[in-house]
Design an enzyme around this catalytic site. Structure first.
Site, mmCIF file in Angstrom:
data_model
loop_
_atom_site.group_PDB
_atom_site.id
_atom_site.type_symbol
_atom_site.label_atom_id
_atom_site.label_comp_id
_atom_site.label_asym_id
_atom_site.label_seq_id
_atom_site.Cartn_x
_atom_site.Cartn_y
_atom_site.Cartn_z
ATOM 1 N N TYR A 127 -2.323 0.187 9.918
ATOM 2 C CA TYR A 127 -2.459 -0.399 8.580
ATOM 3 C C TYR A 127 -1.156 -0.253 7.794
ATOM 4 C CZ TYR A 127 -4.388 -1.107 3.850
ATOM 5 O OH TYR A 127 -4.634 -1.554 2.573
ATOM 6 N N SER A 135 0.835 -1.198 0.000
ATOM 7 C CA SER A 135 0.000 0.000 0.000
ATOM 8 C C SER A 135 0.869 1.246 0.000
ATOM 9 C CB SER A 135 -0.904 0.022 1.230
ATOM 10 O OG SER A 135 -1.554 1.283 1.363
#
Length: 252
Positions: A157, A142
């Site tokens: 995250y 990501s």
């Protein structure tokens, strides 16, 4: 025919990656966890184009189930493709979660850890005996783990995705004697079902994200799926140990 495993392929980036890989002539074993209808849609789309796909259930957050999943993969390989190995693994399954650092709970942290880092780590380990020499692995990381993508609320995250990028490099090093290439892809803001369909629920955030993107729009799952297919295929034959940002130039 080569065969790829794509986890979390009932929607979004995983679905697109499975379809794009199949378009290039590979068979696909795709996984789903709650969205069986979406997985069936992926299989139907692949079959309409003349491809071959099998959908299997998998909870990436429960590593105790991985030996049984490996057995299911072995059975699918034997029954559908008459072979005992597969060639490509795409670790995509996951979920999004936003919480400011001060409000992040241990339960949130542990769930993210199980699904986004521990899951891909031990699933890859479990499947390694079935992965053919000369194959390829792509981990979906990501942009939240890179300087260009830092956004408040994604400390946990982004930490897990950053760990996945580091794992990618170690796997590339350790598996290179077998000719196995390992890379990660870091998508930018992409129109998926992540975080309970956040983009459908909050469409007002899209123009701002598009304005921060050099190419002037939100990413689509196909933008990332095509990159995944290129990396696992022959086009990526001389690329390994890389994290490739697929973001249209976010914060460029």
């Amino acid at each position: 025919m080569s065969v790829a495993i794509v986890t979390g392929a009932s929607s979004g980036i995983g679905q697109s990656a499975a379809i794009e890989i199949a378009k290039r002539g590979a068979g696909v074993i795709l996984t789903y966890q709650g969205n069986e209808a979406g997985a069936r849609d992926t299989v139907t789309t692949i079959e309409k184009d003349g491809g071959v796909a099998v959908a299997l259930p998998l909870d990436i957050g429960r590593s105790a189930t991985f030996p049984a999943f490996r057995d299911a993969v072995a059975a699918a390989l034997r029954d559908t493709w008459q072979r005992d190995t597969f060639d490509h693994l795409v670790n995509n399954a996951g979920f999004g979660h936003m919480a400011m650092f001060a409000e992040t709970t241990e339960d949130d942290f542990d769930r993210l850890l199980r699904v986004l880092l521990k899951g891909p780590y031990f699933l890859t380990q479990a499947l390694l005996p079935l992965l053919a020499d000369g194959g390829a692995i792509v981990n979906i990381a990501s942009g939240s783990a890179s300087l260009s993508g830092l956004t408040p609320g994604y400390s946990a995250y982004g930490t897990m995705k950053g760990g996945l990028v580091t794992l990618t490099r170690y796997l590339a090093k350790e598996l290179s004697p077998r000719g196995i290439r390992v890379n990660s892809i870091s998508p930018g803001s992409t129109r998926t079902r992540i975080a309970d369909n956040a983009f459908e629920r909050f469409p007002e955030v899209i123009p701002g994200l598009a304005a921060k993107t050099a190419l002037g729009r939100l990413g689509e799952p196909e933008d990332v799926g095509i990159a995944v297919a290129a990396l696992v295929g022959g086009d990526g034959r001389w690329i390994t140990a890389q994290d490739i940002e697929v973001s249209g130039g976010f914060n460029l």
